[in-house]
Design a protein around this motif. Sequence first.
Motif, PDB file in Angstrom:
ATOM      1  N   ASP A  20       0.839  -1.201   0.000  1.00 24.86           N
ATOM      2  CA  ASP A  20       0.000   0.000   0.000  1.00 24.86           C
ATOM      3  C   ASP A  20       0.872   1.249   0.000  1.00 24.86           C
ATOM      4  OD1 ASP A  20      -0.414   0.464   3.465  1.00 24.86           O
ATOM      5  OD2 ASP A  20       0.741  -1.084   2.502  1.00 24.86           O
ATOM      6  N   THR A  21       0.253   2.380  -0.261  1.00 25.42           N
ATOM      7  CA  THR A  21       1.004   3.620  -0.382  1.00 25.42           C
ATOM      8  C   THR A  21       1.654   4.026   0.934  1.00 25.42           C
ATOM      9  OG1 THR A  21      -1.086   4.703  -0.063  1.00 25.42           O
ATOM     10  CG2 THR A  21      -0.243   4.633  -2.311  1.00 25.42           C
ATOM     11  N   ILE A  22       1.093   3.572   2.042  1.00 25.03           N
ATOM     12  CA  ILE A  22       1.702   3.905   3.331  1.00 25.03           C
ATOM     13  C   ILE A  22       3.099   3.296   3.401  1.00 25.03           C
ATOM     14  CG2 ILE A  22       1.568   3.595   5.839  1.00 25.03           C
ATOM     15  CD1 ILE A  22      -1.544   3.595   5.424  1.00 25.03           C
ATOM     16  N   ILE A  27       9.027   3.825   2.950  1.00 29.89           N
ATOM     17  CA  ILE A  27      10.322   3.525   2.319  1.00 29.89           C
ATOM     18  C   ILE A  27      10.931   4.809   1.761  1.00 29.89           C
ATOM     19  CG2 ILE A  27      11.470   2.318   0.399  1.00 29.89           C
ATOM     20  CD1 ILE A  27      10.701   0.260   2.309  1.00 29.89           C
ATOM     21  N   GLU A  28      10.063   5.610   1.127  1.00 31.73           N
ATOM     22  CA  GLU A  28      10.537   6.854   0.542  1.00 31.73           C
ATOM     23  C   GLU A  28      11.185   7.736   1.616  1.00 31.73           C
ATOM     24  OE1 GLU A  28       7.550   8.615  -1.937  1.00 31.73           O
ATOM     25  OE2 GLU A  28       8.654  10.511  -2.079  1.00 31.73           O
ATOM     26  N   SER A  29      10.562   7.791   2.775  1.00 28.51           N
ATOM     27  CA  SER A  29      11.136   8.647   3.813  1.00 28.51           C
ATOM     28  C   SER A  29      12.410   8.024   4.391  1.00 28.51           C
ATOM     29  CB  SER A  29      10.078   8.971   4.875  1.00 28.51           C
ATOM     30  OG  SER A  29      10.334   8.303   6.078  1.00 28.51           O
ATOM     31  N   HIS A  30      12.454   6.680   4.456  1.00 28.53           N
ATOM     32  CA  HIS A  30      13.714   6.034   4.870  1.00 28.53           C
ATOM     33  C   HIS A  30      14.842   6.387   3.903  1.00 28.53           C
ATOM     34  CE1 HIS A  30      11.410   4.020   7.786  1.00 28.53           C
ATOM     35  NE2 HIS A  30      11.184   2.879   7.183  1.00 28.53           N
ATOM     36  N   LEU A  62      23.585  -3.160  -2.484  1.00 25.67           N
ATOM     37  CA  LEU A  62      23.075  -2.065  -1.658  1.00 25.67           C
ATOM     38  C   LEU A  62      22.309  -2.555  -0.428  1.00 25.67           C
ATOM     39  CD1 LEU A  62      22.316   1.057  -1.538  1.00 25.67           C
ATOM     40  CD2 LEU A  62      20.229   0.380  -2.714  1.00 25.67           C
ATOM     41  N   ARG A  63      22.525  -1.916   0.700  1.00 21.96           N
ATOM     42  CA  ARG A  63      21.731  -2.147   1.908  1.00 21.96           C
ATOM     43  C   ARG A  63      21.450  -0.795   2.553  1.00 21.96           C
ATOM     44  NH1 ARG A  63      21.870  -6.303  -0.341  1.00 21.96           N
ATOM     45  NH2 ARG A  63      22.433  -8.381   0.395  1.00 21.96           N
ATOM     46  N   LEU A  64      20.231  -0.636   3.090  1.00 17.75           N
ATOM     47  CA  LEU A  64      19.920   0.570   3.857  1.00 17.75           C
ATOM     48  C   LEU A  64      19.917   0.154   5.323  1.00 17.75           C
ATOM     49  CD1 LEU A  64      16.916   2.997   3.074  1.00 17.75           C
ATOM     50  CD2 LEU A  64      17.865   2.658   5.350  1.00 17.75           C
ATOM     51  N   ALA A  75      15.529  -4.955  -2.772  1.00 19.90           N
ATOM     52  CA  ALA A  75      14.232  -5.270  -3.392  1.00 19.90           C
ATOM     53  C   ALA A  75      13.161  -4.279  -2.933  1.00 19.90           C
ATOM     54  CB  ALA A  75      13.818  -6.697  -3.055  1.00 19.90           C
ATOM     55  N   ALA A  76      13.286  -3.775  -1.710  1.00 19.75           N
ATOM     56  CA  ALA A  76      12.329  -2.782  -1.208  1.00 19.75           C
ATOM     57  C   ALA A  76      12.719  -1.378  -1.649  1.00 19.75           C
ATOM     58  CB  ALA A  76      12.267  -2.858   0.319  1.00 19.75           C
ATOM     59  N   VAL A  77      14.028  -1.116  -1.678  1.00 16.96           N
ATOM     60  CA  VAL A  77      14.505   0.250  -1.891  1.00 16.96           C
ATOM     61  C   VAL A  77      14.507   0.661  -3.370  1.00 16.96           C
ATOM     62  CG1 VAL A  77      16.578   1.714  -1.742  1.00 16.96           C
ATOM     63  CG2 VAL A  77      15.913   0.268   0.207  1.00 16.96           C
ATOM     64  N   ILE A  78      15.034  -0.240  -4.231  1.00 14.45           N
ATOM     65  CA  ILE A  78      15.297   0.165  -5.620  1.00 14.45           C
ATOM     66  C   ILE A  78      14.025   0.588  -6.381  1.00 14.45           C
ATOM     67  CG2 ILE A  78      16.260  -0.559  -7.860  1.00 14.45           C
ATOM     68  CD1 ILE A  78      18.475  -0.192  -5.882  1.00 14.45           C
ATOM     69  N   PRO A  79      12.929  -0.207  -6.330  1.00 16.59           N
ATOM     70  CA  PRO A  79      11.748   0.219  -7.092  1.00 16.59           C
ATOM     71  C   PRO A  79      11.233   1.601  -6.661  1.00 16.59           C
ATOM     72  CG  PRO A  79      11.514  -2.064  -6.374  1.00 16.59           C
ATOM     73  CD  PRO A  79      12.730  -1.519  -5.692  1.00 16.59           C
ATOM     74  N   VAL A  80      11.224   1.853  -5.353  1.00 17.40           N
ATOM     75  CA  VAL A  80      10.766   3.164  -4.862  1.00 17.40           C
ATOM     76  C   VAL A  80      11.749   4.251  -5.294  1.00 17.40           C
ATOM     77  CG1 VAL A  80      10.198   4.524  -2.812  1.00 17.40           C
ATOM     78  CG2 VAL A  80       9.563   2.102  -2.913  1.00 17.40           C
ATOM     79  N   ALA A  81      13.024   3.941  -5.227  1.00 22.91           N
ATOM     80  CA  ALA A  81      14.049   4.912  -5.637  1.00 22.91           C
ATOM     81  C   ALA A  81      13.898   5.273  -7.114  1.00 22.91           C
ATOM     82  CB  ALA A  81      15.442   4.348  -5.372  1.00 22.91           C
TER      83      ALA A  81
END
Length: 291
Positions: A20-22, A27-30, A62-64, A75-81
């Motif tokens: 969901d967008t939440i 993730i975007e804010s992270h 890459l790791r955050l 996998a969580a970061v790249i698509p949002v980035a």
Amino acid sequence: TRKRAGRNGAHIFDPSMLDDTIHRSEIESHIEQALKHDWFEVHFQPIHDLATGSIQGFEALLRLRHPQKGLISPAAVIPVAEETGMIGRIGAVVLDKAVAQLARLSTFPSLEHAYVAVNFSALQFDPGLSARIAAVISHHGLQPHRLVVEITEAVLMEDNPQIRATLEEIARFGCRIALDDFGTGYSSLNYLNRFPVNIVKIDRSFVSASADPSPSVAFKSRLLIEGITMISHKMDCQVIAEGVETEAQARTLAEAGVNFGQGYHFARPMPFETLLERFATPAVAPDVVAG
Ligand code: C2E
Ligand code: MG
Ligand code: MG
Ligand code: MG
């Protein structure tokens, strides 16, 4: 658009896309915080010579590192980035850290010639990319051939002239280009004659299928690996198998003519500091890293 081709097409069907967008805005804010506070890390996974066991190079992953949530995967970061346009800034951080840290690892005699392979998204291929790569490697005193630029077939899929020109510049400059997740795209073989590819990375799905419980699936998968390897070698490409998880797989791959392997059987991706410690402790270094 370029954006749709921006990521290995697989993520279109990735369950994480249903988030969901939440979750997405979290993730975007992270990511924003990570860029601001230097929370991005590069983990290194060694790539081994299957015949000798020696380390040829490392893939930079890459790791955050979130102070409360721990490690967040690409996998969580790249698509949002990619969707938010932050991939360029993240990519710059990854490239700089990967090259700087490889330069430091080079002080260990066994890693004097090791390379680092960095993953790039299609969206990073703007006209300035090859100049930025050149600047980073000269800043850290690395020879160009010790940087491998990893792209997936999705990056080449649209045959974007901009991407082609940038890849050719990078190749002329002396960096090597690896085709990642090879065999999972729509016209894999067709890329080998149209782009300056030096390294083929056989996707993990072929490697696991080569040990499938069904003898016929295993047998045919081995034939595919043999065939891909033979064609790649004829095209003057080196071959790396991804996702090597067992000794038996490593043996099968070597028998199929594959020269290099990467996977949990050898080592998991690890933080730079862990790698430093392992190599700085001579008694355990080669064995521990070789698994
Ligand atoms: P990739 O480039 O194909 O990287 C290999 C992935 O397989 C890594 O996942 C690695 O941890 C995992 N892996 C390695 N050995 C094994 C094994 O034996 N078994 C299994 N099951 N998996 C193994 P990771 O680190 O989660 O990265 C996932 C993907 O995210 C990468 O796939 C790459 O496409 C992307 N990625 C990672 N770092 C970056 C980056 O800096 N920039 C961009 N654009 N993409 C990145
Ligand atoms: Mg890769
Ligand atoms: Mg891969
Ligand atoms: Mg992959």
